[in-house]
Design a protein around this motif. Structure first.
Motif, PDB file in Angstrom:
ATOM      1  N   LEU A   8       4.207  35.316  22.287  1.00  0.00           N
ATOM      2  CA  LEU A   8       4.103  34.039  22.977  1.00  0.00           C
ATOM      3  C   LEU A   8       3.040  33.162  22.315  1.00  0.00           C
ATOM      4  O   LEU A   8       1.898  33.589  22.136  1.00  0.00           O
ATOM      5  CB  LEU A   8       3.743  34.271  24.451  1.00  0.00           C
ATOM      6  N   ILE A   9       3.441  31.942  21.960  1.00  0.00           N
ATOM      7  CA  ILE A   9       2.521  30.961  21.376  1.00  0.00           C
ATOM      8  C   ILE A   9       2.256  29.889  22.433  1.00  0.00           C
ATOM      9  O   ILE A   9       3.192  29.297  22.983  1.00  0.00           O
ATOM     10  CB  ILE A   9       3.119  30.324  20.113  1.00  0.00           C
ATOM     11  N   ILE A  10       0.983  29.631  22.712  1.00  0.00           N
ATOM     12  CA  ILE A  10       0.602  28.634  23.705  1.00  0.00           C
ATOM     13  C   ILE A  10      -0.144  27.515  23.000  1.00  0.00           C
ATOM     14  O   ILE A  10      -1.127  27.770  22.286  1.00  0.00           O
ATOM     15  CB  ILE A  10      -0.268  29.258  24.807  1.00  0.00           C
ATOM     16  N   ALA A  11       0.304  26.279  23.183  1.00  0.00           N
ATOM     17  CA  ALA A  11      -0.287  25.144  22.482  1.00  0.00           C
ATOM     18  C   ALA A  11      -0.395  23.950  23.420  1.00  0.00           C
ATOM     19  O   ALA A  11       0.314  23.855  24.430  1.00  0.00           O
ATOM     20  CB  ALA A  11       0.547  24.780  21.261  1.00  0.00           C
ATOM     21  N   ASP A  12      -1.286  23.030  23.080  1.00  0.00           N
ATOM     22  CA  ASP A  12      -1.416  21.800  23.862  1.00  0.00           C
ATOM     23  C   ASP A  12      -0.125  20.982  23.787  1.00  0.00           C
ATOM     24  O   ASP A  12       0.315  20.401  24.783  1.00  0.00           O
ATOM     25  CB  ASP A  12      -2.587  20.961  23.335  1.00  0.00           C
ATOM     26  N   ASP A  13       0.474  20.948  22.619  1.00  0.00           N
ATOM     27  CA  ASP A  13       1.697  20.172  22.412  1.00  0.00           C
ATOM     28  C   ASP A  13       2.642  21.007  21.547  1.00  0.00           C
ATOM     29  O   ASP A  13       2.417  21.174  20.345  1.00  0.00           O
ATOM     30  CB  ASP A  13       1.361  18.845  21.725  1.00  0.00           C
ATOM     31  N   ILE A  14       3.709  21.511  22.155  1.00  0.00           N
ATOM     32  CA  ILE A  14       4.606  22.418  21.415  1.00  0.00           C
ATOM     33  C   ILE A  14       5.451  21.671  20.387  1.00  0.00           C
ATOM     34  O   ILE A  14       6.124  22.302  19.564  1.00  0.00           O
ATOM     35  CB  ILE A  14       5.523  23.205  22.374  1.00  0.00           C
ATOM     36  N   SER A  15       5.426  20.341  20.440  1.00  0.00           N
ATOM     37  CA  SER A  15       6.185  19.578  19.440  1.00  0.00           C
ATOM     38  C   SER A  15       5.328  19.202  18.232  1.00  0.00           C
ATOM     39  O   SER A  15       5.836  18.581  17.296  1.00  0.00           O
ATOM     40  CB  SER A  15       6.745  18.294  20.072  1.00  0.00           C
ATOM     41  N   SER A  16       4.066  19.602  18.255  1.00  0.00           N
ATOM     42  CA  SER A  16       3.168  19.274  17.143  1.00  0.00           C
ATOM     43  C   SER A  16       3.394  20.216  15.972  1.00  0.00           C
ATOM     44  O   SER A  16       4.165  21.188  16.056  1.00  0.00           O
ATOM     45  CB  SER A  16       1.710  19.340  17.604  1.00  0.00           C
ATOM     46  N   ASP A  17       2.657  19.971  14.885  1.00  0.00           N
ATOM     47  CA  ASP A  17       2.825  20.766  13.668  1.00  0.00           C
ATOM     48  C   ASP A  17       2.300  22.190  13.836  1.00  0.00           C
ATOM     49  O   ASP A  17       2.870  23.131  13.257  1.00  0.00           O
ATOM     50  CB  ASP A  17       2.098  20.091  12.497  1.00  0.00           C
ATOM     51  N   GLU A  18       1.225  22.378  14.611  1.00  0.00           N
ATOM     52  CA  GLU A  18       0.581  23.695  14.658  1.00  0.00           C
ATOM     53  C   GLU A  18       1.499  24.793  15.187  1.00  0.00           C
ATOM     54  O   GLU A  18       1.648  25.839  14.536  1.00  0.00           O
ATOM     55  CB  GLU A  18      -0.707  23.631  15.479  1.00  0.00           C
ATOM     56  N   PRO A  19       2.155  24.626  16.359  1.00  0.00           N
ATOM     57  CA  PRO A  19       3.081  25.683  16.800  1.00  0.00           C
ATOM     58  C   PRO A  19       4.199  25.949  15.796  1.00  0.00           C
ATOM     59  O   PRO A  19       4.608  27.099  15.600  1.00  0.00           O
ATOM     60  CB  PRO A  19       3.629  25.137  18.122  1.00  0.00           C
ATOM     61  N   SER A  20       4.682  24.897  15.152  1.00  0.00           N
ATOM     62  CA  SER A  20       5.744  25.070  14.158  1.00  0.00           C
ATOM     63  C   SER A  20       5.260  25.892  12.974  1.00  0.00           C
ATOM     64  O   SER A  20       5.991  26.759  12.461  1.00  0.00           O
ATOM     65  CB  SER A  20       6.240  23.702  13.678  1.00  0.00           C
ATOM     66  N   ARG A  21       4.030  25.618  12.538  1.00  0.00           N
ATOM     67  CA  ARG A  21       3.471  26.373  11.419  1.00  0.00           C
ATOM     68  C   ARG A  21       3.262  27.833  11.793  1.00  0.00           C
ATOM     69  O   ARG A  21       3.502  28.743  10.983  1.00  0.00           O
ATOM     70  CB  ARG A  21       2.147  25.745  10.967  1.00  0.00           C
ATOM     71  N   ILE A  22       2.823  28.075  13.020  1.00  0.00           N
ATOM     72  CA  ILE A  22       2.639  29.462  13.473  1.00  0.00           C
ATOM     73  C   ILE A  22       3.981  30.173  13.540  1.00  0.00           C
ATOM     74  O   ILE A  22       4.124  31.319  13.075  1.00  0.00           O
ATOM     75  CB  ILE A  22       1.935  29.491  14.844  1.00  0.00           C
ATOM     76  N   LEU A  23       4.988  29.510  14.101  1.00  0.00           N
ATOM     77  CA  LEU A  23       6.325  30.114  14.177  1.00  0.00           C
ATOM     78  C   LEU A  23       6.869  30.420  12.786  1.00  0.00           C
ATOM     79  O   LEU A  23       7.479  31.474  12.565  1.00  0.00           O
ATOM     80  CB  LEU A  23       7.278  29.175  14.923  1.00  0.00           C
ATOM     81  N   SER A  24       6.639  29.518  11.850  1.00  0.00           N
ATOM     82  CA  SER A  24       7.115  29.739  10.476  1.00  0.00           C
ATOM     83  C   SER A  24       6.415  30.941   9.846  1.00  0.00           C
ATOM     84  O   SER A  24       7.053  31.759   9.164  1.00  0.00           O
ATOM     85  CB  SER A  24       6.867  28.486   9.630  1.00  0.00           C
ATOM     86  N   ALA A  25       5.080  31.054  10.076  1.00  0.00           N
ATOM     87  CA  ALA A  25       4.338  32.183   9.516  1.00  0.00           C
ATOM     88  C   ALA A  25       4.817  33.498  10.109  1.00  0.00           C
ATOM     89  O   ALA A  25       4.970  34.500   9.392  1.00  0.00           O
ATOM     90  CB  ALA A  25       2.837  32.001   9.775  1.00  0.00           C
ATOM     91  N   LEU A  26       5.087  33.514  11.415  1.00  0.00           N
ATOM     92  CA  LEU A  26       5.576  34.735  12.051  1.00  0.00           C
ATOM     93  C   LEU A  26       6.983  35.077  11.574  1.00  0.00           C
ATOM     94  O   LEU A  26       7.308  36.250  11.357  1.00  0.00           O
ATOM     95  CB  LEU A  26       5.558  34.576  13.577  1.00  0.00           C
ATOM     96  N   THR A  27       7.827  34.062  11.442  1.00  0.00           N
ATOM     97  CA  THR A  27       9.201  34.302  10.984  1.00  0.00           C
ATOM     98  C   THR A  27       9.215  34.858   9.567  1.00  0.00           C
ATOM     99  O   THR A  27       9.954  35.796   9.254  1.00  0.00           O
ATOM    100  CB  THR A  27      10.009  32.991  11.042  1.00  0.00           C
ATOM    101  N   GLU A  28       8.378  34.273   8.707  1.00  0.00           N
ATOM    102  CA  GLU A  28       8.309  34.752   7.318  1.00  0.00           C
ATOM    103  C   GLU A  28       7.808  36.191   7.265  1.00  0.00           C
ATOM    104  O   GLU A  28       8.240  36.976   6.414  1.00  0.00           O
ATOM    105  CB  GLU A  28       7.389  33.837   6.517  1.00  0.00           C
ATOM    106  N   ALA A  29       6.908  36.554   8.181  1.00  0.00           N
ATOM    107  CA  ALA A  29       6.373  37.917   8.221  1.00  0.00           C
ATOM    108  C   ALA A  29       7.260  38.859   9.030  1.00  0.00           C
ATOM    109  O   ALA A  29       6.923  40.036   9.193  1.00  0.00           O
ATOM    110  CB  ALA A  29       4.961  37.915   8.809  1.00  0.00           C
ATOM    111  N   ARG A  30       8.378  38.350   9.563  1.00  0.00           N
ATOM    112  CA  ARG A  30       9.333  39.128  10.360  1.00  0.00           C
ATOM    113  C   ARG A  30       8.690  39.689  11.623  1.00  0.00           C
ATOM    114  O   ARG A  30       9.006  40.799  12.063  1.00  0.00           O
ATOM    115  CB  ARG A  30       9.946  40.258   9.527  1.00  0.00           C
ATOM    116  N   LEU A  31       7.806  38.911  12.195  1.00  0.00           N
ATOM    117  CA  LEU A  31       7.227  39.246  13.498  1.00  0.00           C
ATOM    118  C   LEU A  31       8.003  38.449  14.540  1.00  0.00           C
ATOM    119  O   LEU A  31       7.643  37.339  14.919  1.00  0.00           O
ATOM    120  CB  LEU A  31       5.736  38.903  13.527  1.00  0.00           C
ATOM    121  N   LEU A  32       9.083  39.023  15.010  1.00  0.00           N
ATOM    122  CA  LEU A  32      10.030  38.339  15.881  1.00  0.00           C
ATOM    123  C   LEU A  32      10.394  39.220  17.081  1.00  0.00           C
ATOM    124  O   LEU A  32      10.239  40.435  17.018  1.00  0.00           O
ATOM    125  CB  LEU A  32      11.308  37.998  15.098  1.00  0.00           C
ATOM    126  N   PRO A  33      10.890  38.583  18.176  1.00  0.00           N
ATOM    127  CA  PRO A  33      11.050  37.147  18.405  1.00  0.00           C
ATOM    128  C   PRO A  33       9.734  36.488  18.783  1.00  0.00           C
ATOM    129  O   PRO A  33       8.762  37.163  19.093  1.00  0.00           O
ATOM    130  CB  PRO A  33      12.040  37.106  19.570  1.00  0.00           C
TER     131      PRO A  33
END
Length: 410
Positions: A8-33
């Motif tokens: 679970l990623i918690i952010a002030d604004d889920i449409s901002s760049d930071e949550p997207s960057r975290i999701l991308s880093a986790l996806t690339e590392a195969r830490l899913l879902p």
């Protein structure tokens, strides 16, 4: 690697760049879902998803409340907070780096602790006859290696000693001996060493799988040649700030060590004390009687040592017991008695051999400082008794008790 429960990623604004960057880093590392929510929905999301890990961003005032909620979940759920925060909860693992490539390794190391906790809970449920030990803060069992020789070393020693056991080393060579001799839950590398020495030391830790996941805090500026250690942080500031940054990861590692000892106790059918790593007193009494009988039949030697830890606090007693458990020979066994003393049986050892083994154990114990107070340094007294022809287990322990009383009186 896929986890059944989402991250679970918690952010002030889920449409901002930071949550997207975290999701991308986790996806690339195969830490899913993985799933992102805003702070307003954080509490309900934790209840609904029962996540395997939580990554919190920003400096939200609700972070402490979130940490309390996450801490109540079993098995263990790591909580990583990105960026500066004012929270004080002990289960919040800080991550101040802007380099999100380092986040997946840290998270993966924490998720291994979660997996170990799940395994332990399942084993405890299956082995219904074994009682789970009382819950306590893992920091009560934690020991940190402090390396340094600069002006900040004494203040760091005091600040660390107020929260955990401390082993001090003034050189890298002395630190290496401690790393090989005992179990540690973290390293604080203070000032007094060149950048080349720091880089070489970190490289050695990385190359040895025993130490790769150790929490390591370096008080020098970050190196231009970063070492890929998942729990490595560079922290500068006052001793209190350095200690505060180190403690969450130290607590996590100490918790992992607790679980490992508990699993070994389960493997031994409850005959091993999970906190000391030695036999329980009742198991020791039975095994000692058996060992004496077989030694008498075969004509082998057998000796017993009693280590008395003068003025030692409970943390020091358990820590010393774990040192003995780690260093004694495979054929030897021991127990931590209710009065805080330690009995160790040396199989196939006469008095001279027992003295040699006991001296080696005492040399390591004496090098360990367990609090900020210098007078708390452990300097054990030891008594030795050797089996004689026709001796019973009771007779050997009685003779050992008389020697102990005589030594105390003198």
């Amino acid at each position: 690697m896929s986890y059944h429960a989402p991250i679970l990623i918690i952010a002030d604004d889920i449409s901002s760049d930071e949550p997207s960057r975290i999701l991308s880093a986790l996806t690339e590392a195969r830490l899913l879902p993985a799933e992102a929510v805003g702070w307003r929905d954080a509490r309900d999301a934790v209840i609904r998803l029962q996540p395997s890990a939580v990554i919190a961003t920003g400096s939200n005032d609700a972070l402490d409340a979130l940490a309390q909620q996450v801490a109540a979940i079993e098995p263990y759920v790591p909580l990583v907070a990105l960026g500066p925060h004012r929270a004080t909860a002990g289960n919040i693992i800080g991550f101040a780096s802007d380099d999100l490539d380092r986040l997946p390794p840290r998270l993966r190391a924490a998720l291994r602790v979660r997996t170990l906790h799940a395994t332990t809970l399942r084993r405890l449920s299956d082995d219904g006859g074994i009682e789970q030990p009382p819950q306590h803060d893992p920091l009560q069992d934690a020991t940190v290696l402090l390396i340094g020789r600069g002006a900040a070393y004494p203040a760091l020693s005091v600040a660390l000693g107020e929260r955990v056991g401390v082993v001090g080393a003034l050189s890298i060579e002395a630190a290496a001996k401690h790393l090989n001799a005992r179990e540690l839950d973290g390293i604080v590398l203070a000032e007094g060493f060149s950048q080349r020495v720091v880089d070489a030391f970190l490289t050695v830790l990385f190359e040895d799988t025993r130490f790769r996941n150790l929490p390591i805090v370096v008080t020098a500026p970050p190196s231009e040649r970063p070492v890929d250690l998942p729990n490595l942080d560079f922290v500068q500031g006052e001793p209190a700030q350095i200690v505060a940054a180190a403690l969450p990861l130290v607590r996590q590692h100490a918790f992992e060590a607790q679980l490992g000892r508990l699993l070994r106790a389960l493997d031994a059918g409850g005959l091993i004390d999970p906190r000391s790593g030695l036999l329980t007193p009742s198991a020791f009494e039975r095994d000692f009687a058996t060992a004496v009988y077989h030694a008498q039949v075969r004509g082998d030697g057998l000796s017993v040592a009693k280590f008395v830890l003068n003025r030692a606090e409970p943390r020091a007693q358990f820590d010393t017991a774990r040192i003995v458990s780690r260093l004694m020979r495979k054929m030897d066994f021991g127990t931590l008695l209710p009065d805080g003393s330690i009995l160790v049986v040396f199989a196939e050892a006469d008095l001279r051999g027992a003295q040699t083994i006991a001296r080696r154990l005492m040399a390591v114990i004496r090098q360990t400082s367990h609090s900020a107070r210098r007078e708390s340094r452990i300097d054990p007294d030891v008594s030795l008794a050797t089996m004689m022809s026709g001796d019973s287990a009771r007779a050997i322990l009685s003779r050992l008790a008389k020697l102990d009383t005589r030594r105390a009186a003198s």
